[in-house]
Scaffold this motif. Structure first.
Motif, PDB file in Angstrom:
ATOM      1  N   LEU A   1     -23.130  -1.380  31.244  1.00 43.81           N
ATOM      2  CA  LEU A   1     -23.624  -0.108  30.526  1.00 43.81           C
ATOM      3  C   LEU A   1     -22.554   1.021  30.381  1.00 43.81           C
ATOM      4  O   LEU A   1     -22.974   2.160  30.106  1.00 43.81           O
ATOM      5  N   THR A   2     -21.381   0.943  30.544  1.00 39.31           N
ATOM      6  CA  THR A   2     -20.619   1.818  30.211  1.00 39.31           C
ATOM      7  C   THR A   2     -20.478   2.656  28.968  1.00 39.31           C
ATOM      8  O   THR A   2     -20.667   3.909  28.792  1.00 39.31           O
ATOM      9  N   GLY A   3     -20.512   2.140  27.885  1.00 38.23           N
ATOM     10  CA  GLY A   3     -20.601   2.688  26.597  1.00 38.23           C
ATOM     11  C   GLY A   3     -21.847   3.486  26.452  1.00 38.23           C
ATOM     12  O   GLY A   3     -21.965   4.518  25.742  1.00 38.23           O
ATOM     13  N   LEU A   4     -22.981   2.885  26.960  1.00 38.14           N
ATOM     14  CA  LEU A   4     -24.241   3.547  26.692  1.00 38.14           C
ATOM     15  C   LEU A   4     -24.445   4.727  27.593  1.00 38.14           C
ATOM     16  O   LEU A   4     -24.865   5.764  27.172  1.00 38.14           O
ATOM     17  N   SER A   5     -23.830   4.761  28.797  1.00 37.34           N
ATOM     18  CA  SER A   5     -23.862   5.889  29.646  1.00 37.34           C
ATOM     19  C   SER A   5     -22.816   6.946  29.114  1.00 37.34           C
ATOM     20  O   SER A   5     -23.352   8.225  28.894  1.00 37.34           O
ATOM     21  N   ARG A   6     -21.869   6.630  28.465  1.00 40.84           N
ATOM     22  CA  ARG A   6     -21.143   7.767  27.579  1.00 40.84           C
ATOM     23  C   ARG A   6     -21.779   8.388  26.293  1.00 40.84           C
ATOM     24  O   ARG A   6     -21.832   9.516  26.173  1.00 40.84           O
ATOM     25  N   LEU A   7     -22.400   7.477  25.747  1.00 37.60           N
ATOM     26  CA  LEU A   7     -23.066   7.836  24.542  1.00 37.60           C
ATOM     27  C   LEU A   7     -24.393   8.596  24.915  1.00 37.60           C
ATOM     28  O   LEU A   7     -24.593   9.735  24.411  1.00 37.60           O
ATOM     29  N   LEU A   8     -25.162   8.578  26.180  1.00 34.88           N
ATOM     30  CA  LEU A   8     -26.071   9.541  26.569  1.00 34.88           C
ATOM     31  C   LEU A   8     -25.502  10.636  26.982  1.00 34.88           C
ATOM     32  O   LEU A   8     -26.221  11.791  26.678  1.00 34.88           O
ATOM     33  N   ARG A   9     -24.330  10.722  27.608  1.00 33.82           N
ATOM     34  CA  ARG A   9     -23.690  12.004  28.032  1.00 33.82           C
ATOM     35  C   ARG A   9     -23.065  12.895  26.810  1.00 33.82           C
ATOM     36  O   ARG A   9     -23.415  14.250  26.938  1.00 33.82           O
ATOM     37  N   THR A  10     -22.653  12.047  25.648  1.00 35.98           N
ATOM     38  CA  THR A  10     -22.112  12.590  24.516  1.00 35.98           C
ATOM     39  C   THR A  10     -23.375  13.526  23.522  1.00 35.98           C
ATOM     40  O   THR A  10     -23.247  14.465  23.084  1.00 35.98           O
ATOM     41  N   ASP A  11     -24.553  12.442  23.206  1.00 37.53           N
ATOM     42  CA  ASP A  11     -25.352  12.954  22.431  1.00 37.53           C
ATOM     43  C   ASP A  11     -26.894  12.306  22.758  1.00 37.53           C
ATOM     44  O   ASP A  11     -27.332  11.428  21.912  1.00 37.53           O
ATOM     45  N   ARG A  12     -27.369  12.649  23.798  1.00 38.85           N
ATOM     46  CA  ARG A  12     -28.714  12.138  24.252  1.00 38.85           C
ATOM     47  C   ARG A  12     -29.696  12.482  23.085  1.00 38.85           C
ATOM     48  O   ARG A  12     -30.727  11.595  23.041  1.00 38.85           O
ATOM     49  N   ALA A  13     -29.769  13.738  22.379  1.00 44.79           N
ATOM     50  CA  ALA A  13     -30.617  13.980  21.443  1.00 44.79           C
ATOM     51  C   ALA A  13     -30.496  12.818  20.282  1.00 44.79           C
ATOM     52  O   ALA A  13     -31.701  12.489  19.620  1.00 44.79           O
TER      53      ALA A  13
END
Length: 317
Positions: free
Chosen positions: A151-163
């Motif tokens: 889930l590395t990429g999804l975690s980074r996506l969440l930190r970058t652009d949760r909205a």
């Protein structure tokens, strides 16, 4: 004179084709829009990532899904060209490939072979940049994300652009964990534990978990070396791991999650866990806990039917 093995192979192929007519999910009805799918995979290690992608392409041929992009979520430099080669073989060379910088390093078993053997353009981009580009181009609440690896990429996506995730993603299907509780850490969850805990605790859209226990009851893929031609990258990957004429008996994980992501419960699953949520402990185990409304987990109700439907998809060439 036709040899006995050749006759047997032809008979098996005909039998598989006939079975596919019976057990394959029905094609999309006229006017039904395909779901919009991004696949996030730890490709290169085991056969079930290949099988999940094969099933996804078959579902796309039926008009049931549109594959927006594929992301490699492990550190394997051969994955991007290998994924591109697989998509190209299925006639979809324009599917973009994402790579996740700093992802957990894993050994590859077949990625290099596919990358060096089959045609591909070899293009790739950072996974977070790809997610953001793809999500921005889609209608609100329309995208399904299928996570079948770290889930590395999804975690980074969440930190970058949760909205952006909250606005564009309709649901996320995660193959990981064990339900209702795990006694040992499951492989996908353990690849990047910090990322797993971040995503499971904070993902802003509905999540359905497909647990390790489901795959233990499903065996598929044993027809690949009969139904796929010698020039198939799917067959090549199976041949590396099992040898043609294989007896895949380990279980089937990633394709079971793909099936739900595209077809829903489909008479083979029930959704459980209403009113609860998943918690991943610091040691990597998970347990379903009271409270919450965005998360559910799958319960397999008909393993034989699911296996037949998955084989029908995987064996489509």
């Amino acid at each position: 004179m036709t040899s006995k093995p050749a006759v047997l192979r032809r008979f098996v192929a005909m039998a598989v084709a006939a079975l596919a007519v019976v057990v394959a999910p029905a094609p999309a009805s006229a006017g039904r829009a395909p779901n919009r799918l991004i696949i996030d995979t730890d490709f290169g290690q085991w056969w079930d990532d290949v099988a999940a992608l094969a099933a996804a392409h078959a579902a796309a041929d039926q008009g049931r899904t549109r594959i927006l992009g594929v992301v490699s979520d492990v550190n394997n430099p051969w994955n991007a060209p290998a994924l591109d080669a697989l998509n190209t073989w299925y006639g979809r060379p324009d599917i973009p490939i994402g790579v996740t910088a700093g992802a957990p390093a894993v050994d590859q078993n077949y990625s290099r072979l596919l990358a060096e053997t089959f045609p591909h353009a070899g293009r790739s981009e950072d996974s977070v940049a790809l997610y953001r580009r793809l999500l921005r181009s889609q209608p609100d609440h329309s995208v399904t994300i299928l996570s079948i690896g770290a889930l590395t990429g999804l975690s980074r996506l969440l930190r970058t652009d949760r909205a952006l995730v909250a606005r564009k993603v309709a649901r996320t299907v995660v193959m990981g964990g064990e339900y209702p509780h795990a006694t040992v850490p499951e492989w996908n969850f353990g690849l990047d534990l910090d990322a797993t805990r971040h995503v499971v605790a904070g993902w802003p859209t509905p999540v359905v978990f497909d647990g390790f226990e489901i795959g233990l009851r499903v065996r598929v893929g044993n027809n690949v070396c009969v139904t796929h031609p010698a020039g198939s990258p799917v067959r090549a990957a199976f041949d590396v791991l099992y040898g043609c004429g294989n007896a895949q008996s380990d279980g089937t994980w990633d394709p079971t999650a793909l099936y739900y992501a595209v077809y829903g419960t489909g008479g083979v699953y029930e959704l459980a866990g209403a009113g609860g949520h998943n918690v991943v402990t610091p040691d990597g185990r998970n347990i379903w806990t009271e409270g919450g409304h965005r998360q559910r987990y799958l319960v397999l109700t008909d393993p034989a039917r699911l296996a037949g439907r998955l084989d029908a998809l995987i064996d489509t060439t």
